[in-house]
Write a protein that holds these residues in place. Structure first.
Motif, PDB file in Angstrom:
ATOM      1  N   UNK A 113       0.921  -1.207   0.105  1.00 40.76           N
ATOM      2  CA  UNK A 113       0.074  -0.061  -0.099  1.00 40.76           C
ATOM      3  C   UNK A 113       0.939   1.161   0.160  1.00 40.76           C
ATOM      4  N   UNK A 114       0.404   2.164  -0.727  1.00 44.17           N
ATOM      5  CA  UNK A 114       0.966   3.863  -0.488  1.00 44.17           C
ATOM      6  C   UNK A 114      -0.246   4.590  -0.377  1.00 44.17           C
ATOM      7  N   UNK A 115      -0.723   4.834  -1.689  1.00 37.57           N
ATOM      8  CA  UNK A 115      -2.152   5.620  -1.392  1.00 37.57           C
ATOM      9  C   UNK A 115      -3.392   5.022  -1.585  1.00 37.57           C
ATOM     10  N   UNK A 116      -3.357   3.975  -2.058  1.00 38.65           N
ATOM     11  CA  UNK A 116      -4.347   2.761  -2.364  1.00 38.65           C
ATOM     12  C   UNK A 116      -3.593   1.386  -1.887  1.00 38.65           C
ATOM     13  N   UNK A 117      -4.376   0.490  -1.720  1.00 43.10           N
ATOM     14  CA  UNK A 117      -4.039  -1.109  -1.303  1.00 43.10           C
ATOM     15  C   UNK A 117      -3.979  -1.879  -2.459  1.00 43.10           C
ATOM     16  N   UNK A 118      -3.036  -2.574  -2.691  1.00 41.91           N
ATOM     17  CA  UNK A 118      -2.822  -3.448  -4.023  1.00 41.91           C
ATOM     18  C   UNK A 118      -2.795  -4.806  -3.571  1.00 41.91           C
TER      19      UNK A 118
END
Length: 457
Positions: A145-150
């Motif tokens: 994750x960074x700004x969304x979750x992968x």
């Protein structure tokens, strides 16, 4: 230590570990070019049978490149988790294959990750058929994750790749808008720059960050410049979300890329210090590809797929948000045709996921390879079933800067549609707020995301 096996009355002898692994590898042009491939199908089968009977501990105790000669080998062995390895330490390579297919579940595979070395992953992949590679990879879940979750179940992200032949910000912005309207960009909005200048990189970084911030898009941006360029940009205050670098599986190939392990650590710390992530702090983006070590004469006589798996040990050490094997990009000298590209893509995805990486695959080929878009459709579909973290979204599937064939925004819609996959949750929620559903015709483009507002009128 020599290994041997008899097939049809002929005994084949493999003098060391690297020879055994190379001869057991399914056919590919790069290994033939390097002179390490099996001379016949019978020799390959003999090597695969010998490899299946090989204890995993033998692989651990006999590195393909000596510890004293290579910092990637030292990284692999020094970071090996013996406690995590213990549940499978008694197995052979063939026994590991059986365990992965029949007994292992997602929780067990997550525990196993630090106990598996790249050479073990490569070895077991060499005796697996395509459905085996798909079945096991589909069990492996890796979330970043960074700004969304992968990497969440039921999700497949897309890297929006808006490259431009002369890095024109307006051209990059136009392709970015195209991709956003079709649901691409949740993995990253990532530009391969035509040049590697600090000024040009900074210009693109600022434009992409302004676009992201203006529309409050929960994603990350990246200009895929050299790591040293990214460091200089950060020193000048540029909005760097992710630090990109191409990496390989030996110290020598990484030096040919102009990087070392300490340099990668420095760049990661610099990016972490910016604290730009909102839901996570995975700040690195790595790309790899079978054949790069041979291109640099840095393969040490090891087959290209084993070297590729070793690159994943480098990536794993830096907790990346994204790892991408650009599987058919180098050309037919290394992966000759669609059959070899499909096999390599599934091997790379399997090995990366088994080692705990958020694997994406650039489903691609060069124009002089014996491959076409039908081959890419097959690989794309197989990867979707295998749980690939993300794929590429290139306008029209034809990269106008890098001059190769990849997957389009519409290809991503296809695989999401037929397999019921969705974008990253934060990005999906943003799409709903913006009135986007991944298939909006031009007359239904929301006014707040119009070309005029992006500066393209």
């Amino acid at each position: 230590m020599a290994y041997r096996h008899t097939v049809n009355g002929t005994t084949y002898v493999f003098p060391d570990m690297r020879t055994l692994l190379a001869r057991a590898t399914p056919p590919r042009s790069g290994d033939s070019l390097a002179g390490v491939a099996a001379a016949s199908a019978s020799e390959r089968v003999a090597a695969q049978l010998a490899l299946a009977d090989l204890p995993l501990t033998a692989i651990l105790n006999q590195p393909v490149i000596p510890y004293e000669q290579d910092d990637v080998t030292r990284l692999i062995l020094d970071s090996h988790d013996h406690a995590a390895f213990a549940p499978v330490a008694h197995l052979t390579v063939g026994g590991l294959r059986d365990w992965l297919l029949a007994e292992a579940d997602g929780a067990a595979l997550a525990v196993l990750r630090p106990g598996i070395t790249p050479e073990m992953a490569a070895a077991v992949s060499k005796i697996m058929r395509l459905q085996d590679l798909v079945a096991v990879a589909a069990k492996c879940r890796v979330t970043t994750a960074f700004r969304d979750t992968l990497g969440l179940p039921g999700r497949m992200a897309v890297r929006l790749q808006p490259n431009h032949p002369v890095d024109d910000p307006r051209g990059v912005a136009a392709s970015t808008l195209d991709g956003l309207l079709l649901g691409a960009g949740d993995a990253v909005i990532g530009v391969n720059p035509a040049t590697d200048s600090i000024e040009g990189t900074t210009t693109l970084l600022r434009m992409l960050d302004e676009l992201r911030a203006r529309y409050d898009i929960p994603t990350q941006t990246c200009v895929l410049a050299h790591v040293t360029t990214s460091l200089r940009c950060m020193e000048r205050g540029a909005p760097v979300d992710l630090v990109f670098q191409s990496i390989g599986g030996t110290e020598a190939v990484n030096r040919s890329f102009g990087v070392t392990l300490p340099l990668l650590a420095e760049a990661r710390q610099a990016a972490l210090a910016l604290k730009r992530g909102t839901v996570g702090d995975n700040v690195m983006y790595f790309e790899t590809g079978q054949g790069s070590a041979l291109s640099a004469d840095a393969h040490h006589g090891v087959d290209q797929q084993t070297i590729e798996a070793r690159a994943y040990a480098v990536a794993r050490a830096f907790a990346p948000l994204l790892v991408n094997t650009v599987v058919g990009f180098i050309g037919p000298e290394y992966l000759y045709d669609g059959k070899q590209i499909i096999r390599a893509g599934l091997e790379d995805h399997f090995c990366g996921k088994l080692l705990g990486l958020p694997m994406g695959v650039d489903v691609c080929y060069t124009n002089h390879a014996e491959a076409d878009q039908d081959d890419m459709d097959a690989l794309l579909t197989l990867l979707g079933v295998a749980g690939v973290t993300y794929i590429m979204g290139v306008p029209g599937a034809d990269d106008v800067m890098l001059s190769y064939q990849s997957t389009s925004f519409h290809d991503a819609l296809y695989v999401r549609g037929v397999l019921g996959l969705r974008p990253a949750p934060e990005f999906e929620a943003w799409m709903e707020r913006m009135g986007l559903h991944g298939t909006a015709p031009p007359e239904r483009i929301p006014a707040r995301l119009s070309p005029a507002l992006v500066g393209l009128d």
